[in-house]
Write a protein that holds these residues in place. Sequence first.
Motif, PDB file in Angstrom:
ATOM      1  N   VAL A   1      29.374  39.872  25.192  1.00 55.61           N
ATOM      2  CA  VAL A   1      28.574  41.021  25.158  1.00 55.61           C
ATOM      3  C   VAL A   1      29.037  41.727  26.715  1.00 55.61           C
ATOM      4  O   VAL A   1      29.117  42.804  26.804  1.00 55.61           O
ATOM      5  N   LEU A   2      29.235  41.013  27.744  1.00 60.23           N
ATOM      6  CA  LEU A   2      29.591  41.280  29.357  1.00 60.23           C
ATOM      7  C   LEU A   2      30.919  42.294  29.046  1.00 60.23           C
ATOM      8  O   LEU A   2      31.243  43.221  29.661  1.00 60.23           O
ATOM      9  N   GLY A   3      31.723  41.502  28.159  1.00 61.09           N
ATOM     10  CA  GLY A   3      33.050  42.061  27.768  1.00 61.09           C
ATOM     11  C   GLY A   3      32.956  43.381  27.315  1.00 61.09           C
ATOM     12  O   GLY A   3      33.770  44.278  27.592  1.00 61.09           O
ATOM     13  N   GLY A   4      32.170  43.310  26.124  1.00 62.34           N
ATOM     14  CA  GLY A   4      31.966  44.725  25.340  1.00 62.34           C
ATOM     15  C   GLY A   4      31.432  45.894  26.222  1.00 62.34           C
ATOM     16  O   GLY A   4      31.602  47.018  25.901  1.00 62.34           O
ATOM     17  N   LEU A   5      30.527  45.361  27.195  1.00 67.36           N
ATOM     18  CA  LEU A   5      29.992  46.430  27.854  1.00 67.36           C
ATOM     19  C   LEU A   5      30.677  46.905  29.219  1.00 67.36           C
ATOM     20  O   LEU A   5      30.415  47.593  29.779  1.00 67.36           O
TER      21      LEU A   5
END
Length: 325
Positions: free
Chosen positions: A169-173
């Motif tokens: 999730v952090l990488g996608g954001l």
Amino acid sequence: MADTQQRAGGATSAARPAGPEVEEPRPRRTSTRSRERLLQIGFLVPAVVYMLLFFGYPVVQNALMGFQRYTTRTFVTGEAPWVGLDNYREVIGSSVFTKAAVNTVLFTVGSIAGQFVIGLAIALFFRKRFPLSGLLRSLLLLPWLIPLIAASAVWRWILDKDTGVLNQVLGGLGVTDANPGWLTSTSLALITVVAINIWIGIPFNTTILYGGLQDIPEELYEAAALDGATRWRAFRHVTWPLLRPVVTVVLVLGVVYTLKALDIILGLTQGGPANSTQTIATQSYNLSFQEFDFGQGAAAGNILIVVSLVFAVLYLRANRRALDE
């Protein structure tokens, strides 16, 4: 003199009413009191026996083991030589103990502060009725009801460095390009474990504090509002003084429980990496069930018991002194 006595007797006889004598009420039978006392003792004895067998005996046995060379050989031979304070010297003098003691303090202070502040904020939020408030309060208990081993397994999956949901999730954001090792980094592991323990303890704090808030009469807040008190002043002069007995229970129980927290740390990091999440509780476990030195493990456990008792006594005395003032 005889005439005087006869006259007095006659006067007394005349003063007595005629008719049958009235019987005085009899005192309560001693047999009834004895039966009530035996009934009270009958209800009390099972609880006392239970406490002695399942709490008193283990504590006494653990205290004795701390002064003995108690290993797996003891189970075969029955011999546990008395070594005095040697177990305590070896535990305290080990290279792990200092790190474990510091981690225990950080883990306890961080967990209690986070659990209490967030729990109190949520309890104050739920004090006002709104639609679905009861349902949300019920859902809030879920972290408390989930077995800690199951919760730790789920969190390990969420926080996995390569395939964890959080890093994805952090990488996608676009928050971070690298995948932080939440449970494998020596600088992040303890913070992560504290955060998860806060998540686990919030329901307990919220439930107890919410119950305490419900006992505060609404009339006091209405009187404070008429006097022009703001929300902060109402909290400071009405809520907090009346909530202090509940706060005492929450903090004392929270500290004692957090000091001995074991399963969540073992389930997440097993005290690693490089002892960065090692506490005195996990050190006691490792000494007893990995190195099979039950004497040293008991010594480490006794240190935790003494620390818990000292904290409880000092905090209760300080709180009583503040209430008296």
